[in-house]
Design a protein around this motif. Sequence first.
Motif, short mmCIF file in Angstrom:
data_model
loop_
_atom_site.label_atom_id
_atom_site.label_comp_id
_atom_site.label_asym_id
_atom_site.label_seq_id
_atom_site.Cartn_x
_atom_site.Cartn_y
_atom_site.Cartn_z
N ARG A 1 24.38 41.38 10.52
CA ARG A 1 25.65 40.80 10.98
C ARG A 1 26.01 41.41 12.34
O ARG A 1 25.58 42.52 12.65
CB ARG A 1 26.77 41.12 9.99
CG ARG A 1 26.47 40.82 8.54
CD ARG A 1 26.95 39.50 8.11
NE ARG A 1 26.71 39.37 6.66
CZ ARG A 1 27.27 38.46 5.93
NH1 ARG A 1 28.09 37.59 6.43
NH2 ARG A 1 27.00 38.39 4.64
N GLY B 1 28.31 43.25 15.22
CA GLY B 1 29.35 44.27 15.25
C GLY B 1 30.59 43.71 15.94
O GLY B 1 30.61 42.56 16.41
N PRO B 2 31.65 44.51 16.04
CA PRO B 2 32.87 44.06 16.73
C PRO B 2 32.56 43.65 18.17
O PRO B 2 31.79 44.31 18.86
CB PRO B 2 33.76 45.32 16.70
CG PRO B 2 33.24 46.13 15.56
CD PRO B 2 31.77 45.86 15.50
N GLY B 3 33.13 42.53 18.58
CA GLY B 3 32.93 42.03 19.94
C GLY B 3 31.57 41.41 20.18
O GLY B 3 31.17 41.19 21.32
N GLN B 4 30.85 41.11 19.09
CA GLN B 4 29.51 40.54 19.20
C GLN B 4 29.39 39.26 18.39
O GLN B 4 30.14 39.05 17.44
CB GLN B 4 28.44 41.51 18.66
CG GLN B 4 28.36 42.83 19.34
CD GLN B 4 27.35 43.74 18.66
OE1 GLN B 4 26.81 43.45 17.59
NE2 GLN B 4 27.08 44.88 19.29
N GLY C 1 29.07 33.93 14.25
CA GLY C 1 29.82 35.12 13.89
C GLY C 1 29.38 35.62 12.53
O GLY C 1 28.46 35.06 11.90
N ARG D 1 21.88 40.32 19.77
CA ARG D 1 23.31 40.61 19.83
C ARG D 1 23.80 40.17 21.20
O ARG D 1 23.24 40.56 22.23
CB ARG D 1 23.56 42.10 19.60
CG ARG D 1 23.21 42.52 18.19
CD ARG D 1 23.56 43.96 17.88
NE ARG D 1 23.11 44.30 16.55
CZ ARG D 1 23.76 44.01 15.42
NH1 ARG D 1 24.92 43.39 15.47
NH2 ARG D 1 23.26 44.34 14.24
N ASP E 1 32.72 37.52 24.12
CA ASP E 1 33.72 37.01 25.09
C ASP E 1 33.48 35.59 25.59
O ASP E 1 34.43 34.80 25.63
CB ASP E 1 33.84 37.96 26.28
CG ASP E 1 34.47 39.29 25.90
OD1 ASP E 1 35.07 39.38 24.82
OD2 ASP E 1 34.34 40.23 26.70
#
Length: 175
Positions: free
Chosen positions: A2, A4-7, A39, A100, A104
């Motif tokens: 999965r 990570g944050p911001g990815q 996501g 990854r 944004d």
Amino acid sequence: MRPGPGQVLHFSEDPTIKQFVPHVAKTSTQRESYVWAVGPERCPDYWFPRDCPRAMAWKGERTTERDAERIIGVGSGDRVHAIEYAWLKAIMEVRLFAYRLPADPFQPIGDPPHAVVAQVPVLPLGPPEPVTDLIDLHEEAGIQLRVLDNLWPFWNEVTASTLEFSGIRLRNARR
């Protein structure tokens, strides 16, 4: 596997991609050029060889208990993925990689959203990561993986139910 944050993640059998450039995918119904990714909630949809047909179903807000028990089963989790026997060996042998990407530039696509897309070139955050055993990934995530002679009877039951669902590469399923 999965993000990570911001990815977000892009899954591929090609470990040599240096930059993702927007394009119109051969299988897309969209006419715009995109870089496609997913996501965390939709990553399991791509724990398969690229061309493997798969029918997936999971409990949603409008899912009735009767449909969940009938299709997923009692005490069997919230999600089921189905493939055909002809693809089992490929699932066990495929070399799949996860890239990854920074989240944004990506926006959700679909109603409800099933992926995220960017309309600008995107550089991976690092080298692609080998995706581990796909069957183990399903087990660790609590997702049933069913192997069937033919996907169509299962798909017809799922699409007529109150479950949420997705079908990918179904054109490659047995007729």
